[in-house]
Design a protein around this motif. Sequence first.
Motif, short mmCIF file in Angstrom:
data_model
loop_
_atom_site.label_atom_id
_atom_site.label_comp_id
_atom_site.label_asym_id
_atom_site.label_seq_id
_atom_site.Cartn_x
_atom_site.Cartn_y
_atom_site.Cartn_z
N LEU A 1 48.19 115.49 113.83
CA LEU A 1 48.34 115.76 112.40
C LEU A 1 48.87 117.18 112.25
O LEU A 1 48.26 118.13 112.73
N VAL A 2 49.99 117.33 111.56
CA VAL A 2 50.68 118.61 111.50
C VAL A 2 50.90 119.01 110.05
O VAL A 2 51.45 118.23 109.26
N ASP A 3 50.49 120.23 109.71
CA ASP A 3 50.61 120.72 108.34
C ASP A 3 51.69 121.79 108.26
O ASP A 3 51.58 122.86 108.86
N GLU A 4 52.77 121.49 107.54
CA GLU A 4 53.88 122.41 107.28
C GLU A 4 54.43 123.05 108.56
O GLU A 4 54.44 124.27 108.72
N PRO A 5 54.94 122.25 109.49
CA PRO A 5 55.41 122.82 110.75
C PRO A 5 56.71 123.62 110.64
O PRO A 5 57.02 124.42 111.53
N PHE A 6 57.47 123.43 109.56
CA PHE A 6 58.76 124.11 109.45
C PHE A 6 58.69 125.43 108.70
O PHE A 6 59.67 126.17 108.65
N ALA A 7 57.52 125.75 108.14
CA ALA A 7 57.38 126.99 107.37
C ALA A 7 57.50 128.21 108.29
O ALA A 7 57.07 128.19 109.44
N ASN A 8 58.12 129.27 107.76
CA ASN A 8 58.24 130.56 108.45
C ASN A 8 59.07 130.49 109.73
O ASN A 8 58.89 131.31 110.64
N LEU A 9 59.99 129.54 109.80
CA LEU A 9 60.84 129.42 110.98
C LEU A 9 62.32 129.47 110.57
O LEU A 9 62.70 128.98 109.50
N ASP A 10 63.13 130.06 111.44
CA ASP A 10 64.58 130.05 111.24
C ASP A 10 65.14 128.71 111.73
O ASP A 10 64.39 127.82 112.14
N ASP A 11 66.46 128.58 111.69
CA ASP A 11 67.07 127.31 112.07
C ASP A 11 66.75 126.93 113.51
O ASP A 11 66.49 125.76 113.82
N ALA A 12 66.75 127.93 114.40
CA ALA A 12 66.44 127.64 115.81
C ALA A 12 64.99 127.18 115.95
O ALA A 12 64.69 126.27 116.73
N GLY A 13 64.10 127.82 115.20
CA GLY A 13 62.69 127.43 115.26
C GLY A 13 62.48 126.03 114.72
O GLY A 13 61.68 125.26 115.27
N ARG A 14 63.18 125.68 113.66
CA ARG A 14 63.04 124.34 113.10
C ARG A 14 63.58 123.28 114.05
O ARG A 14 63.02 122.19 114.17
N ALA A 15 64.65 123.61 114.75
CA ALA A 15 65.18 122.68 115.75
C ALA A 15 64.16 122.49 116.88
O ALA A 15 63.98 121.37 117.39
N LEU A 16 63.46 123.57 117.24
CA LEU A 16 62.44 123.47 118.27
C LEU A 16 61.28 122.58 117.81
O LEU A 16 60.75 121.79 118.59
N VAL A 17 60.89 122.71 116.54
CA VAL A 17 59.85 121.84 115.99
C VAL A 17 60.25 120.38 116.12
O VAL A 17 59.47 119.54 116.57
N ARG A 18 61.47 120.07 115.72
CA ARG A 18 61.94 118.68 115.81
C ARG A 18 61.88 118.19 117.26
O ARG A 18 61.45 117.06 117.52
N ASP A 19 62.31 119.03 118.18
CA ASP A 19 62.31 118.61 119.59
C ASP A 19 60.90 118.38 120.10
O ASP A 19 60.61 117.34 120.73
N LEU A 20 60.00 119.34 119.86
CA LEU A 20 58.65 119.25 120.42
C LEU A 20 57.86 118.11 119.81
O LEU A 20 57.21 117.34 120.52
N LEU A 21 57.91 117.99 118.48
CA LEU A 21 57.17 116.90 117.85
C LEU A 21 57.81 115.55 118.19
O LEU A 21 57.11 114.54 118.29
N GLY A 22 59.11 115.55 118.38
CA GLY A 22 59.75 114.33 118.85
C GLY A 22 59.26 113.92 120.23
O GLY A 22 59.05 112.74 120.50
N GLU A 23 59.04 114.90 121.10
CA GLU A 23 58.50 114.61 122.42
C GLU A 23 57.07 114.10 122.34
O GLU A 23 56.67 113.20 123.09
N VAL A 24 56.28 114.70 121.44
CA VAL A 24 54.91 114.24 121.25
C VAL A 24 54.90 112.77 120.83
O VAL A 24 54.15 111.95 121.37
N ARG A 25 55.74 112.42 119.88
CA ARG A 25 55.77 111.03 119.42
C ARG A 25 56.34 110.11 120.49
O ARG A 25 55.85 108.98 120.67
N ALA A 26 57.37 110.57 121.22
CA ALA A 26 57.95 109.76 122.28
C ALA A 26 56.93 109.46 123.37
O ALA A 26 57.03 108.44 124.06
N GLY A 27 55.92 110.33 123.50
CA GLY A 27 54.86 110.10 124.47
C GLY A 27 53.83 109.08 124.02
O GLY A 27 52.86 108.84 124.73
#
Length: 235
Positions: A168-194
């Motif tokens: 359960l993730v609350d506001e994962p994209f807040a306070n992040l630049d574009d690179a940080g938001r891309a990292l969020v997508r990648d990491l949470l995508g990996e969590v779900r892919a698992g």
Amino acid sequence: MAEVVNAPRAEDAVNQAGEALQLRDVWLRLGREVILRGVTLDIGVGEGVTLLGENGAGKTTLLRLLASTLRPTRGEGRVMGFDLRDSRAVRDFVHVMPVDGGLYPDLTCTENLAFAARMHGHPADPAAALRRVNLEAAAGRRVRFLSAGMRKRLALARAWMLARPVTLVDEPFANLDDAGRALVRDLLGEVRAGGATLVIAAHEPELARAIAPRALWLAGGKLSELGAQRPAVRA
């Protein structure tokens, strides 16, 4: 001494429940305010869900309820087959990434991850998790001296490292630049892919739905489905 629990395996949890998260006519009152009004919900194992709503709608409160840190005033719920009121059982299967990261400010980045791993009985590698979020250079820095974006990355590293059956993730994209938001997508995508079930409360639907395509809207204490993929929510 803090209690250490054995980390449950996602495959064991799948065998216990066809649905990861279930609510039936759940009402939640905090003081005089009614936050949830007759919410019924089904989220399947491995499903990705984005929770949307205006500020103050109760998204964070709903996540806390699903994590069993709040109990419903009325109604019933189950998490991976366990009664929502059985907090001990539910918390074994759930990882929560709060909007503030939920980190210990006086511990270093490495110490935060190592402590989280010990608490969950998880054989984790903090160094690898820090490398995954590009924080290896800050491994020995206390969290209180990190920027907001760095703290968000550290919280993401913890969620990625622990890999619980329900995340359960609350506001994962807040306070992040574009690179940080891309990292969020990648990491949470990996969590779900698992195989994890993922629920993201966010104000950036286009970003969140790239990972968690099913969308729910919370307003006035009731949930409704946006672009329904199945009739899981009934007002």
